[in-house]
Design an enzyme around this catalytic site. Structure first.
Site, PDB file in Angstrom:
ATOM      1  N   CYS A   1      43.123  36.641  34.140  1.00 45.75           N
ATOM      2  CA  CYS A   1      41.427  36.039  34.330  1.00 45.75           C
ATOM      3  C   CYS A   1      40.432  37.230  33.686  1.00 45.75           C
ATOM      4  CB  CYS A   1      41.508  36.331  35.276  1.00 45.75           C
ATOM      5  SG  CYS A   1      39.667  35.911  36.277  1.00 45.75           S
TER       6      CYS A   1
ATOM      7  N   LEU B   1      37.740  38.020  34.466  1.00 35.22           N
ATOM      8  CA  LEU B   1      37.335  38.877  35.314  1.00 35.22           C
ATOM      9  C   LEU B   1      37.706  40.051  36.116  1.00 35.22           C
ATOM     10  CD1 LEU B   1      35.372  35.521  36.882  1.00 35.22           C
ATOM     11  CD2 LEU B   1      34.406  37.296  34.999  1.00 35.22           C
ATOM     12  N   CYS B   2      38.694  39.287  36.780  1.00 32.55           N
ATOM     13  CA  CYS B   2      40.537  40.404  36.570  1.00 32.55           C
ATOM     14  C   CYS B   2      40.899  41.837  35.648  1.00 32.55           C
ATOM     15  CB  CYS B   2      41.303  39.691  37.381  1.00 32.55           C
ATOM     16  SG  CYS B   2      41.114  38.594  38.590  1.00 32.55           S
ATOM     17  N   ARG B   3      40.521  41.153  35.027  1.00 28.09           N
ATOM     18  CA  ARG B   3      40.843  42.457  33.259  1.00 28.09           C
ATOM     19  C   ARG B   3      39.389  43.581  33.407  1.00 28.09           C
ATOM     20  NH1 ARG B   3      43.230  39.530  28.531  1.00 28.09           N
ATOM     21  NH2 ARG B   3      45.547  38.905  29.716  1.00 28.09           N
TER      22      ARG B   3
ATOM     23  N   ALA C   1      39.548  45.464  37.105  1.00 35.25           N
ATOM     24  CA  ALA C   1      40.860  46.286  36.751  1.00 35.25           C
ATOM     25  C   ALA C   1      40.350  48.122  36.151  1.00 35.25           C
ATOM     26  CB  ALA C   1      41.801  45.933  36.399  1.00 35.25           C
TER      27      ALA C   1
END
Length: 231
Positions: free
Chosen positions: A89, A91-93, A96
């Site tokens: 995803c 957004l998760c990257r 992170a």
């Protein structure tokens, strides 16, 4: 002529009925969209206790796979842990990458940065490692996503905040894919050393709801490292 005129009232009633149905459908749709953009239907997170988290079985993802209790991660120096909704995803990257920007400050504090994922598919974790500068473990029982696992399904796609998050991440140059499970919401924890407890627990409200980096640092500064065991 008279028979044609007799049909006119019926036609008008039919037209009015169709307009009423159409307006009603529009009203229902608008109401649904408005409600979807409130917190009314969002499932409320249940706080995860230290006792719940520390017994979680995690698996390492390196060449030498091992299974261990999560409490090992923060036993001595505490830890910052990201529960990743989906490694592919964008957004998760983005989150992170932003968490990883704190790595120098966390290193100075002696606090490690970790992440957990729900599943390992292909090279998704390896690809995610380009954005995340800490070790990643597998949480097959998804305990870091609980105790009450919360999901955001198609409703997320009509939330204004989600689209704003999409646009923000896209403008910042992040991209991703659709591989893997991405409906169970993730979060970020700052856990103190030993039995100090959970100092910060950020639960994702919607797709792309990021933790405050300042809050992470403030919580990390509260960690009290445990003295090394002596014989």
């Amino acid at each position: 002529m008279g028979s044609e005129m007799s049909y006119l009232p019926d036609l008008e009633l039919f037209t009015m009925g169709m307009w009423s149905i159409g307006l009603g459908a529009i009203g229902v749709a608008v109401t649904g969209i408005l409600l979807a953009n409130t917190d009314l239907f969002l499932s409320k997170p249940e706080a995860a206790s230290l006792e719940f988290l520390e017994t979680t079985e995690l698996k390492s993802l390196g060449e030498e796979e091992r299974t261990f209790k999560a409490g090992e991660l923060w036993k001595k120096n505490g830890a910052v842990i990201m529960a990743v909704r989906r490694p592919g995803c964008f957004l998760c990257r983005e989150e992170a990458s932003e968490l990883s920007s704190l790595k120098p400050q966390l290193d100075q504090l002696g606090v490690p940065l970790y992440a957990v994922v729900k599943e390992k598919i292909g090279t998704e974790v390896e690809d995610f490692q380009h954005y995340f500068k800490g070790e990643i473990f597998l949480d097959e029982k998804k305990k870091f996503y609980g105790p009450h696992k919360r999901k955001m399904l198609s409703m997320g796609l009509i939330r204004l905040g989600v689209w704003q998050n999409f646009l923000r991440a896209w403008k910042n140059g992040y991209s991703g894919n659709l591989e893997g499970e991405g409906f169970i919401l993730g979060g970020v924890y700052v856990i103190g050393a030993g039995k100090q407890g959970v100092l910060l627990e950020h639960r994702e409200r919607e797709f792309g709801d990021k933790v405050s980096l300042q809050s992470v640092l403030e919580a990390a500064e509260m960690i009290k490292p445990q003295a090394a065991d002596t014989d």
